[in-house]
Structure formats: C-alpha cells, structure tokens
Design an enzyme around this catalytic site. Structure first.
Site, PDB file in Angstrom:
ATOM      1  N   ARG A   2     -38.900 -13.128   0.750  1.00 11.87           N
ATOM      2  CA  ARG A   2     -40.242 -13.242   0.346  1.00 11.87           C
ATOM      3  C   ARG A   2     -41.180 -13.140   1.743  1.00 11.87           C
ATOM      4  NH1 ARG A   2     -39.706 -18.934  -2.310  1.00 11.87           N
ATOM      5  NH2 ARG A   2     -37.712 -17.925  -2.705  1.00 11.87           N
ATOM      6  N   LYS A  59     -26.490 -21.433   4.716  1.00  9.88           N
ATOM      7  CA  LYS A  59     -25.580 -21.414   3.347  1.00  9.88           C
ATOM      8  C   LYS A  59     -24.352 -21.870   3.566  1.00  9.88           C
ATOM      9  CE  LYS A  59     -27.982 -17.180   1.696  1.00  9.88           C
ATOM     10  NZ  LYS A  59     -28.524 -17.707   0.505  1.00  9.88           N
TER      11      LYS A  59
END
Length: 494
Positions: free
Chosen positions: A352, A278
């Site tokens: 996920r 990120k």
C-alpha cells in the site's frame, strides 16, 4: 500452439484426432450421431457396452473407425445438463486436452463449440475454449537442465457452423491474445527474485516500447521519485540493494483527447516483510508479490496484440522489501507524494505504501478510471479463498463494470465494503494515517488506506492475493489472473 477455425463436414474431415462430446444416458449430439451413422453404429455400440458413461470429463479414445478419415476419435463426456456451466465446459475442454497432449498426432479438431453453455454465444464459447487449451499448455522449465518433452500436438482446429464462423474466429483471436498475456504474466511471476527485480522489469518495459510505436515508456528512478516526493514508495525500497523503479507505459490507441484508463500494478519483486520479518516457511512464494504488476504487463500485451482503440496508461510500482541496517522501522513516519503523512506500524504492509504514491502520480493523466491490482492482503485469502479476487472502489458504476467483466471472462471478483467506520481503524496519534488497521477486516482497511489517495478520480482496487498464484507443492506457480478480467473490462470500453 496454433489455433484455427473452420467449417467442414465432420465425416470427411482429415485429422489426427477428432474430439466429440457424448452426453450421459448414451445421448449423441449432432456430430456424434453423424459419426455413428457413418461408422455403421460403432459409437452407439460402444456406449451400449458401458465403455463410457458420459459424465463430465470422462473420455474414451477410439482408433480407425470405419468410413471416417479421422485417425482417432476422442469421445468426451459432457454430462446430462442441457446447458453447461462455465466450470463444466472448462472441465470438458481440459479433459480433452489432457488426452491430446499424450498422443502422437500433430493436430486435433474439436467439435465442442456445438455444446450449449449457459449465457455463452459462439464468440464467448470460443473464448473459454481457447483460453483453457492455451493455459493448459503452459510450461515453465527454463531453469531445468532437463526440459519437458516436446509435444507432438502443434495445431488445434475448432469446427464451427458457417453461420457462427466469424464470431468463433473473433473469439479465438481474442482468446489467444489473452492467453499470451497470461503466459507473459506467469513467466514474470515464476522467475526467481534474483533475476526478476525492479530493474529487470524496467528492461522488459523498454523492450516492449521499442517493439511498438504507439507505446511510450518512461522509467522513474530513485532521484526522480525523490523529486516527486514519493516518500512512502522510497521507504519500502531503502532496505534493499535493488533500486526501486516506477515504470510508466503509455499506450495511445484511441483519440488524442480521449481520457485514458490507468492500470496500477503492485510490483514488490520480493517481500521478506522487512523489519517486520515474515516466517521462513513459504517465504519463497513472496517472489509472487509482484503479480499485480505482472498482470498489468500481461494485459498490456493483450491490448497490443489486439491493437484496441483505447488509451491506456500502465503504472508499475516496483521495489524489493528487505531487512537491513537502512530499512524502514516500525514507528517511522513518512511523507507521501500527496503530502499526507503515514505512520508505518508494520513494514510488511508495504504494498500500500508503493501504491499510494503511484495512485497520486496517476492524477496527472486525467484518467477516466484508475484500477490498481495488488497481491495486497492475506486477509483476502481468508475471506474469499483462491477462486475469487477482492474488489473495492469509490464508484459504483466502475465496480459493477469490473464485476460484469469478471463474470463474462470467468475470472470473477467479489465486492467488499469501504464503509466509513473502517477508516477509523487507520487513525494514528502521530501522523495523518497508519499503514495498518489492526487484525480485523484487513483487506478492507487496506482498501480504505488506498482510497485516501484516489479521491480525484473514479477508482477501484483488486486484491489478487488469493488468485494470482497457486500456493505450495509441485503445482505452485503464477496463474496469470486477473488478465482475463482486465482485458474484458477494456474490451467492454471499446
């Protein structure tokens, strides 16, 4: 903060501060009119001078009114609408609390339950009122060398009609349990990631299990996850020195043969993005990537406080996503607990991956419903902002129950579609499924991914990326959402 409920004549009430609502146009409600009469028209005289217009959230503090035993009277504007919205009511309560926090009195009495709020009975008004007060009093200063000044206000009493006393009391009790659950959730979210890691969360679960006989706690470590075949879960954690944990908390409050509700929380205690790193700006806020797990923890706290007669299983998927020589790479293929293979195109789509194996694990509990809660996608913030959680699911009845619970709890969600066309974005040439579906409809394709692991039961997914915390600046911090929504859903099942 202590909250009490009682019925008493307002003019003879002994209290440090009495809070009374006044409408626009110098409109006095029943309580304000009684006080005005007892004080020889003092309130109406001030209003005629224009000292308070009565707009929502305005306030005026009066001292030592004649013939009253209250030391102070706080007038709070309630606007001109006959029926308030939830938001207006919360603004009135918050404005009252903002003044009360700065006063020297140790107690206050509120008459705000006399206000009419659209769709709210005495119980529901008390819920909103106490949750707003308790949440507004939250402080997180355990790492500051100079602590917040202790507040004089220790007790708040809600004044209610005798006919509504029981409902107001019940609403207050439920609100306190929910507010305490929210505070626990906020504490976990606000803790720094060097302290709040998967093992820390496991210790919190163990402590909770020791304190409650009807709560069984099991912690699954790397060896047990490997035996279960949780390849996606383990792939996320393999770049970190912090070991992953799946936390299982089984609350038995209902009948033994009653099917449980299962809550699954994403607990990424820090998310660098892994190899798909990120940007540095704002990365400190990735400690909040465990707020799904924290909200499940907080909801369980509320359930335990209320001892709800239901069976509830809480599964927390806890790991840290870090870049290292051992970290998962873009292009790696892993085998999930369900046997499906996943091509990891982006290691920053890690939530996920821990959730899919945990959703498969949930099958063994033969649940009546499974709800996963996760700070899953930035796309959900783009779609819905910070006011509303995203909601998807494979069962219309379950989705509607959650939508209704969100409206009642004033912790709203909004349904997004899971049309079959979106599933095609997850096609992979090398594995059964890719972990991302491209730049379009990111929240929906994330939900589509999870849906492939939730086919054995009724399932819903809450994306709380926008609602779990306030981003940036001195006011940043965990919000405690969606504990009110989840607790209301469980109350509705009771």
């Amino acid at each position: 903060m202590q909250f009490l409920v009682k019925s008493s004549p307002v003019t003879t009430l002994k209290t440090a501060t009495l809070v009374v609502a006044v409408g626009e146009g110098r409109k006095l409600g029943a309580t304000a009119a009684a006080l005005d009469l007892a004080s020889d028209g003092a309130i109406s005289s001030l209003l005629k001078r224009g000292d308070l217009a009565g707009k929502v959230g305005q306030s005026l503090l009066l001292h030592s009114l004649a013939n009253l035993k209250a030391e102070r009277v706080l007038l709070v504007g309630c606007g001109k609408d006959a029926e308030l919205s939830d938001r207006q009511f919360r603004k009135i309560v918050a404005a009252s609390h903002a003044v009360l926090k700065g006063l020297g009195g140790s107690d206050a009495t509120l008459t705000l339950t006399e206000l009419s709020v659209k769709g709210r009975d005495a119980y529901a008004k008390a819920r909103l009122l106490v949750e707003t007060l308790a949440d507004g009093g939250y402080v997180f200063d355990q790492f500051k060398s100079q602590k917040a000044e202790p507040r004089a206000l220790k007790k708040i009493t809600l004044l209610a009609d005798k006919a509504e006393l029981a409902d107001t009391e019940r609403g207050s009790q439920h609100a306190q349990a929910i507010a305490n659950g929210m505070a626990f959730t906020r504490d976990l979210g606000n803790l720094p990631p060097n302290l709040c890691h998967p093992s820390y969360l496991a210790e919190q679960a163990k402590a909770l299990g020791k304190a409650h006989k009807n709560l069984k706690v099991e912690i699954l470590d790397e060896k047990e996850l490997k035996k279960l075949g949780a390849g996606a879960f383990l792939a996320v954690a393999q770049g970190s020195d912090q070991p992953p944990r799946m936390i299982v908390m089984n609350y038995q409050g209902g009948k033994k043969d009653a099917k449980p509700v299962v809550l699954v929380g994403k607990g990424i205690t820090f998310d660098t993005g892994g190899i798909s790193l990120k940007p540095g700006l704002g990365m400190d806020e990735m400690k909040y990537d465990m707020c799904g797990a924290a909200s499940v923890f907080g909801t369980l706290h509320a359930v335990l406080a209320l001892q709800l007669p239901i069976n509830l299983v809480c599964l927390l998927a806890c790991a840290e996503n870090m870049p290292s020589g051992g970290a998962t790479r873009p292009g790696d293929i892993v085998t999930t607990m369900s046997g499906q293979t996943v091509e990891i195109l982006n290691t920053d789509a890690e939530g996920r991956l821990v959730l899919c194996d945990t959703l498969t694990y949930a099958e063994r509990f033969k649940p009546q419903a499974v709800i996963d809660i996760a700070t899953l996608t930035g796309a959900c913030i783009v779609a819905l902002g910070s006011n509303t959680s995203g909601l998807m699911g494979n069962d219309d009845a379950l989705v509607q129950q959650l939508l209704d619970a969100g409206v009642y709890a004033d912790d709203r969600a909004w349904q997004l579609p899971l049309f079959e066309e979106y599933q095609e974005q997850l096609d992979s040439p090398f594995a059964d499924i890719a972990n991302i579906g491209g730049p379009k409809a990111g929240s929906i394709t994330a939900g589509c991914f999870l849906s492939r692991f939730a086919k054995q039961y009724h399932w819903a997914h809450l994306d709380i990326a926008g609602t779990a915390w306030i981003s940036g600046g001195k006011d940043k911090g965990a919000t405690g959402r969606p504990v009110p929504l989840l607790t209301q859903y469980l109350l509705d099942r009771v």
